[in-house]
Design an enzyme around this catalytic site. Structure first.
Site, short mmCIF file in Angstrom:
data_model
loop_
_atom_site.label_atom_id
_atom_site.label_comp_id
_atom_site.label_asym_id
_atom_site.label_seq_id
_atom_site.Cartn_x
_atom_site.Cartn_y
_atom_site.Cartn_z
N HIS A 50 0.80 -1.24 0.00
CA HIS A 50 0.00 0.00 0.00
C HIS A 50 0.82 1.28 0.00
CE1 HIS A 50 0.95 -0.04 4.30
NE2 HIS A 50 0.65 1.24 4.31
C1 UD1 Z 1 -1.96 5.53 6.10
C2 UD1 Z 1 -0.64 6.02 6.70
C3 UD1 Z 1 0.40 4.93 6.53
C4 UD1 Z 1 -0.06 3.60 7.09
C5 UD1 Z 1 -1.39 3.24 6.44
C6 UD1 Z 1 -1.93 1.92 6.96
C7 UD1 Z 1 -0.25 8.46 6.55
C8 UD1 Z 1 0.51 9.49 5.84
N1 UD1 Z 1 -0.16 7.20 6.02
O1 UD1 Z 1 -1.76 5.40 4.70
O2 UD1 Z 1 1.58 5.31 7.22
O3 UD1 Z 1 0.88 2.60 6.81
O4 UD1 Z 1 -2.32 4.29 6.70
O5 UD1 Z 1 -3.15 1.61 6.42
O6 UD1 Z 1 -0.89 8.75 7.54
N2 UD1 Z 1 -9.20 4.86 2.32
C9 UD1 Z 1 -10.44 4.27 2.35
N3 UD1 Z 1 -10.94 3.89 3.55
C10 UD1 Z 1 -10.27 4.05 4.71
C11 UD1 Z 1 -8.99 4.66 4.66
C12 UD1 Z 1 -8.47 5.04 3.48
O7 UD1 Z 1 -11.09 4.09 1.34
O8 UD1 Z 1 -10.79 3.66 5.78
C13 UD1 Z 1 -8.61 5.24 1.01
C14 UD1 Z 1 -8.97 6.61 0.56
O9 UD1 Z 1 -9.12 6.59 -0.81
C15 UD1 Z 1 -7.75 7.44 0.93
C16 UD1 Z 1 -6.64 6.43 0.70
O10 UD1 Z 1 -7.21 5.17 1.07
O11 UD1 Z 1 -7.64 8.59 0.16
C17 UD1 Z 1 -5.43 6.69 1.52
O12 UD1 Z 1 -5.74 6.77 2.93
P1 UD1 Z 1 -4.79 7.62 3.92
O13 UD1 Z 1 -5.22 7.49 5.31
O14 UD1 Z 1 -4.62 8.98 3.36
O15 UD1 Z 1 -3.38 6.93 3.75
P2 UD1 Z 1 -3.00 5.39 3.71
O16 UD1 Z 1 -2.48 5.10 2.35
O17 UD1 Z 1 -4.07 4.50 4.25
#
Ligand code: UD1
Length: 362
Positions: A207
């Site tokens: 991821h």
């Molecule tokens: C985040 C953390 C990362 C961690 C990861 C574990 C930061 C910068 N990154 O990355 O360090 O390893 O979480 O999972 O804080 N989304 C959903 N549902 C959710 C959460 C996310 O659909 O419940 C999707 C959305 O499209 C979102 C994308 O995932 O824009 C990224 O989510 P985000 O929390 O920004 O970062 P992660 O890639 O999950």
């Protein structure tokens, strides 16, 4: 009564805070412990399932910030958490890990003059293109108390000028959760549901933005999994970020790879514990596989958790098809490290943290 708030935001935070909550419960005559959930992760599979599996109480406050750009997400957490601090008036705030919620809440509470701790302080990948590295550096530069999982963290913090009295090597609260939940993992039915009970398999998670946001890189990784799936069964619980890119690019998934939704904590432990090999770009999974002594191939150029490669079962390989395939084949041939479990990764890190904090208030 001393009021403590611990912050969770994203999936890797929940297992770090659950044991801290339990350790505070054991001294509830002295401490009142609250959990604040920023809502950075909001899908049931990325959040709710973890509260249930880890037997965590519902958060006292939920900020509901959701997704957005880094600036939007961080800003929403800061404004939301400031309101919580003004209302709840905590004496002490604990942030964990390296996600956007970590740095946002640390910035908020420190500026309000609240004593603040970072659990998992001092880890450094040396790669400032990783958002997590910026979060780690910024958080450690401002908090009062630094709780560290491995020696490299102590060295980084001291060389960056942290006073040695603020740096505490305590072990790993993620490993506390792991040992707590292992007996539950033995009752998981996930292996039966995926028909993997008697089949050797590799477990995959990917991821990191550097691996899944770039179309060519994501394509190359999926092709690698397709190649490997001819040699070993592969199960791939797919992170929402990765799912989104696969869908947006219209990529087709390798036929033989078992792709699932993100797993709950206990099911994921069951999958990890019984895997012949784990292929990942996660931070925490490098540590969990070292604690379980399961071979781990990390598809990244750097790690902020060097102890897992120095004494654990982890090997770091360039995130390229050839390198990953060679490393996984070595494991399949039985040619892998058996590893040692690092010092203080014994299931009692949270108790050490709470005992140190309680000394501040004697
Ligand atoms: C985040 C953390 C990362 C961690 C990861 C574990 C930061 C910068 N990154 O990355 O360090 O390893 O979480 O999972 O804080 N989304 C959903 N549902 C959710 C959460 C996310 O659909 O419940 C999707 C959305 O499209 C979102 C994308 O995932 O824009 C990224 O989510 P985000 O929390 O920004 O970062 P992660 O890639 O999950």
């Amino acid at each position: 009564m001393i009021r403590v708030i611990s912050v969770v935001g994203a999936r890797p935070n929940f297992m770090k805070v659950a044991p801290i909550h339990r350790a505070f419960q054991a001294v509830s005559d002295q401490f009142e412990h609250h959990i604040v959930h920023t809502g950075q992760h909001y899908d049931a599979s990325m959040s709710d399932a973890f509260f249930a599996d880890l037997a965590m109480p519902q958060p006292s406050y939920f900020l509901g910030v959701g997704s957005g750009s880094h600036a939007q997400q961080t800003a929403k957490v800061i404004t939301g958490f400031e309101q919580v601090c003004l209302e709840a008036r905590p004496d002490y705030v604990i942030v964990v890990g390296d996600v956007n919620s970590t740095v946002a809440c640390a910035l908020t509470s420190v500026k309000l003059g609240i004593r603040t701790a970072h659990v998992e302080a001092g880890l450094r990948s040396g790669d400032r293109s990783m958002p997590e590295e910026i979060n780690r550096l910024a958080t450690d530069a401002i908090v009062n108390d630094l709780f560290v999982t491995e020696h490299s963290g102590v060295e980084h913090l001291l060389s960056e000028g942290a006073p040695s009295s603020s740096v505490h090597l305590v072990g790993n609260t993620m490993v506390d959760s792991l040992f707590w939940a292992l007996p539950l993992a033995d009752n998981s039915t996930v292996l039966d549901r995926l028909n993997l009970r008697t089949v050797p398999y590799a477990l995959v998670t990917l991821h990191r933005p550097s691996n899944v946001d770039d179309p060519e890189q994501l394509r190359a990784l999926l092709t690698t999994l397709a190649t490997l799936s001819e040699e070993v069964a592969i199960v791939f619980p797919m992170h929402p970020r990765t799912q989104k890119h696969v869908a947006d690019l219209g990529l087709s998934l390798p036929a033989k790879v078992i792709v699932t939704e993100p797993c709950g904590y206990v099911d994921f432990l069951a999958l990890m514990k019984n895997a012949v090999c784990v292929i990942t770009d996660s931070g925490g999974i490098q540590e969990e596989t070292t604690a379980l002594r399961i071979p781990c191939v990390t598809a990244r150029t750097t790690t902020e958790r060097p102890i897992t490669t120095e004494i654990g079962t982890n090997v770091l390989v360039p995130p390229e098809p050839e390198a990953i395939t060679v490393a996984v084949r070595k494991v399949l041939q039985g040619n892998h490290k058996h590893g040692q479990v690092p010092e203080l990764w014994d299931g009692h890190a949270a108790e050490r943290i709470v005992s140190i904090i309680s000394r501040f208030y004697e």
